[in-house]
Every structure is written in structure tokens, then in C-alpha cells.
Design an enzyme around this catalytic site. Structure first.
Site, PDB file in Angstrom:
ATOM      1  N   ARG A   1      12.548 -28.269  20.657  1.00  0.00           N
ATOM      2  CA  ARG A   1      13.222 -27.113  21.266  1.00  0.00           C
ATOM      3  C   ARG A   1      14.101 -27.548  22.438  1.00  0.00           C
ATOM      4  NH1 ARG A   1       9.744 -21.724  22.246  1.00  0.00           N
ATOM      5  NH2 ARG A   1       8.870 -22.751  24.074  1.00  0.00           N
TER       6      ARG A   1
ATOM      7  N   ARG B   1      12.506 -27.567  28.230  1.00  0.00           N
ATOM      8  CA  ARG B   1      11.765 -26.793  29.236  1.00  0.00           C
ATOM      9  C   ARG B   1      10.607 -27.628  29.765  1.00  0.00           C
ATOM     10  NH1 ARG B   1       9.905 -21.095  26.935  1.00  0.00           N
ATOM     11  NH2 ARG B   1       7.854 -21.851  27.488  1.00  0.00           N
TER      12      ARG B   1
ATOM     13  N   ARG C   1      -5.709 -14.434  27.722  1.00  0.00           N
ATOM     14  CA  ARG C   1      -5.825 -15.814  27.263  1.00  0.00           C
ATOM     15  C   ARG C   1      -7.202 -16.395  27.547  1.00  0.00           C
ATOM     16  NH1 ARG C   1       0.176 -16.956  27.565  1.00  0.00           N
ATOM     17  NH2 ARG C   1       0.533 -19.036  26.797  1.00  0.00           N
TER      18      ARG C   1
ATOM     19  N   ARG D   1      -1.397 -27.084  26.337  1.00  0.00           N
ATOM     20  CA  ARG D   1      -1.305 -25.677  25.923  1.00  0.00           C
ATOM     21  C   ARG D   1      -2.041 -25.438  24.604  1.00  0.00           C
ATOM     22  NH1 ARG D   1       4.914 -24.796  26.202  1.00  0.00           N
ATOM     23  NH2 ARG D   1       4.602 -22.550  26.135  1.00  0.00           N
TER      24      ARG D   1
ATOM     25  N   LYS E   1       5.373 -15.862  18.021  1.00  0.00           N
ATOM     26  CA  LYS E   1       4.758 -14.562  18.328  1.00  0.00           C
ATOM     27  C   LYS E   1       5.635 -13.726  19.258  1.00  0.00           C
ATOM     28  CE  LYS E   1       1.719 -16.431  21.889  1.00  0.00           C
ATOM     29  NZ  LYS E   1       2.608 -16.223  23.027  1.00  0.00           N
TER      30      LYS E   1
HETATM   31  P1  AMP Z   1       4.066 -18.655  27.268  1.00  0.00           P
HETATM   32  O1  AMP Z   1       5.544 -18.462  27.264  1.00  0.00           O
HETATM   33  O2  AMP Z   1       3.295 -17.432  26.826  1.00  0.00           O
HETATM   34  O3  AMP Z   1       3.628 -19.886  26.509  1.00  0.00           O
HETATM   35  O4  AMP Z   1       3.618 -18.889  28.792  1.00  0.00           O
HETATM   36  C1  AMP Z   1       4.164 -19.939  29.557  1.00  0.00           C
HETATM   37  C2  AMP Z   1       3.215 -20.297  30.677  1.00  0.00           C
HETATM   38  O5  AMP Z   1       3.026 -19.153  31.541  1.00  0.00           O
HETATM   39  C3  AMP Z   1       1.811 -20.687  30.255  1.00  0.00           C
HETATM   40  O6  AMP Z   1       1.716 -22.054  29.868  1.00  0.00           O
HETATM   41  C4  AMP Z   1       1.012 -20.386  31.524  1.00  0.00           C
HETATM   42  O7  AMP Z   1       1.213 -21.387  32.517  1.00  0.00           O
HETATM   43  C5  AMP Z   1       1.690 -19.098  32.021  1.00  0.00           C
HETATM   44  N1  AMP Z   1       1.026 -17.919  31.431  1.00  0.00           N
HETATM   45  C6  AMP Z   1       1.536 -17.066  30.513  1.00  0.00           C
HETATM   46  N2  AMP Z   1       0.639 -16.120  30.192  1.00  0.00           N
HETATM   47  C7  AMP Z   1      -0.470 -16.377  30.936  1.00  0.00           C
HETATM   48  C8  AMP Z   1      -1.755 -15.786  31.042  1.00  0.00           C
HETATM   49  N3  AMP Z   1      -2.110 -14.717  30.299  1.00  0.00           N
HETATM   50  N4  AMP Z   1      -2.633 -16.316  31.915  1.00  0.00           N
HETATM   51  C9  AMP Z   1      -2.317 -17.373  32.677  1.00  0.00           C
HETATM   52  N5  AMP Z   1      -1.149 -18.014  32.596  1.00  0.00           N
HETATM   53  C10 AMP Z   1      -0.220 -17.529  31.731  1.00  0.00           C
END
Ligand code: AMP
Length: 222
Positions: A131, A163, A91, A174, A16
Site C-alpha cells: 500500500r 504509512r 478491539r 497489528r 472492512k
Molecule cells: P485502523 O485504521 O483501524 O487499523 O487503526 C489504526 C490505528 O489506530 C491502530 O493500529 C491503533 O493504533 C489505533 N486504533 C484504532 N482503533 C482503535 C481502538 N479501537 N482501540 C485502540 N486503538 C485503536
């Protein structure tokens, strides 16, 4: 001016973020990715970054008030844009309410659509589990895009790593959050007939093309 707000949903590894970026380049709408914004803060070792890391490292959500702060800051910085693409926000229900309230207050007229990039869990796990990342920002995959030399970045020659939030336990966490907290949000758009669903298990260019076709049909882009 009528603002277009497109919220892209998809589990980890759905691509995405890539689609949000391609669409932002095509439309000139501002992409706001909370994951990227948090990673930037982490790199800067800012206070916010330090606080966010505690949650990110175990695959948990960063608290809503911290997340809202960073989103509001970046929307305000880009308030002239004709549209926004949200990647990774909202989220949960509280974040959705915060976002709707913010837009109602700042941009009286806005059209909010959601776009789901659908990918099955099995495929998500495979994509993320393989990854490999580099501190220069490059990302590889052991099957789809392997580095030329084992675990070494093609670009900067540094050692690649997994990562911290791509480790198996964090991946499960997640995915759970996605199913239990994010998917129920779709109802908001489903009720309003504003949920666009795209098959995310296709080549990147085909997914992008499908998105463009759907947005054109809805007259959201030319
Ligand atoms: P992502 O790259 O979108 O998977 O985000 C990586 C991490 O950042 C997530 O696993 C959360 O710990 C934090 N994160 C990203 N977006 C949010 C959000 N909208 N609310 C809370 N934590 C977030």
C-alpha cells in the site's frame, strides 16, 4: 427507537473500512471508524492526536479511555441515527464492555450484530505491504492499483509514502493484536447467534452484495 448496531471486524487490509463506508451510504447508518477518527486528530495536531500517535506509530492500541472518549463523542453527536456501523471498535474485552454499557444506558433498545470480513494473514500482509498513501488521502497498491507514475500521486502529484503503521513490524504487531485480542470477542456474538461471516477475499462489489443479502435475511435492512 430500536437502534441497529453493526460491528465490522476484519484484519488489516480486509477492506472492512471500504465495506463499512459502502454500507453506511446504503443504509444511512452512521459509520464510526476509530482509526479514521484518530488520523483526523493527528492531522489537526490536537492533544488527542499527539497522544494517539505514540501508539499508532508502533501498531499498538491507543489506551481504552482515550478511545472510549472519541467514540462516545461521535455517537452522541449522531444520536438520532437509526443505526451505527463500528469499524475498528471494539478491539478488546474492555472496549466491548464499554460499548455495551454505553448503548444500554443511552439507547435502551438496540440490536447488536457483528460482521466478520474474513481474510487470511498471508493475504493481509500482501495487501498492506504494497500500500502507498498520499497526504491528499489517495491510496494506491503496487499490484492492484498502481499510480500512473512511479511513487507519484495521480491526483495531486505529490510523492507517495508508506504509512508509518503499514511498515512490516507494525503490520505483524497489528495482526497479533487482531488474533489475540479481537478474535476472542467474536464469542459474545457467536453465543447469541449474531455473528455474520463474509469471505473477504473476493472483489469489493461481491463482498458488499454478500453483506446486503445477509442483512436482508436477518431483516436488518429492506
Ligand atoms: P485502523 O485504521 O483501524 O487499523 O487503526 C489504526 C490505528 O489506530 C491502530 O493500529 C491503533 O493504533 C489505533 N486504533 C484504532 N482503533 C482503535 C481502538 N479501537 N482501540 C485502540 N486503538 C485503536
Amino acid at each position: 427507537m430500536l437502534k441497529i448496531i453493526l460491528i465490522i471486524f476484519g484484519p488489516i487490509g480486509s477492506g472492512k473500512g471500504t465495506q463499512a463506508e459502502m454500507l453506511a451510504q446504503k443504509t444511512n447508518w452512521k459509520k464510526i471508524s476509530t482509526g479514521d477518527l484518530f488520523r483526523q486528530e493527528l492531522k489537526l495536531k490536537s492533544n488527542l492526536g499527539k497522544q494517539a500517535k505514540k501508539y499508532m506509530s508502533v501498531g499498538q492500541l491507543v489506551p481504552d479511555d482515550l478511545t472510549k472518549k472519541i467514540v462516545v463523542k461521535h455517537v452522541k453527536l449522531n444520536y438520532r441515527k437509526s443505526g451505527f456501523i463500528f469499524d475498528g471498535y471494539p478491539r478488546n474485552k474492555k472496549q466491548l464492555d464499554d460499548l455495551l454499557e454505553f448503548f444500554k444506558y443511552y439507547f435502551k433498545e438496540s440490536l447488536i450484530y457483528a460482521l466478520e470480513v474474513a481474510v487470511r494473514d498471508k493475504e493481509s500482509r500482501h495487501r498492506i505491504g504494497g500500500r502507498l498513501s498520499c497526504s491528499c488521502g489517495a491510496v494506491y497498491h503496487i499490484d492492484y492499483n498502481p499510480p500512473k507514475k512511479d511513487k507519484i500521486c495521480d491526483i495531486c502529484k505529490r510523492k507517495l509514502f508508506i504509512r508509518f503503521d503499514d511498515k512490516p513490524k507494525a503490520i505483524s504487531q497489528r495482526l497479533n493484536i487482531y488474533h489475540n485480542q479481537v478474535e476472542p470477542l467474536f464469542n459474545y456474538w457467536r453465543k447469541r447467534n449474531r455473528l455474520i461471516k463474509i469471505d473477504g477475499e473476493q472483489p469489493i462489489a461481491k463482498i458488499h452484495k454478500d453483506i446486503i443479502i445477509k442483512l436482508r435475511k436477518l431483516n436488518l435492512i429492506k
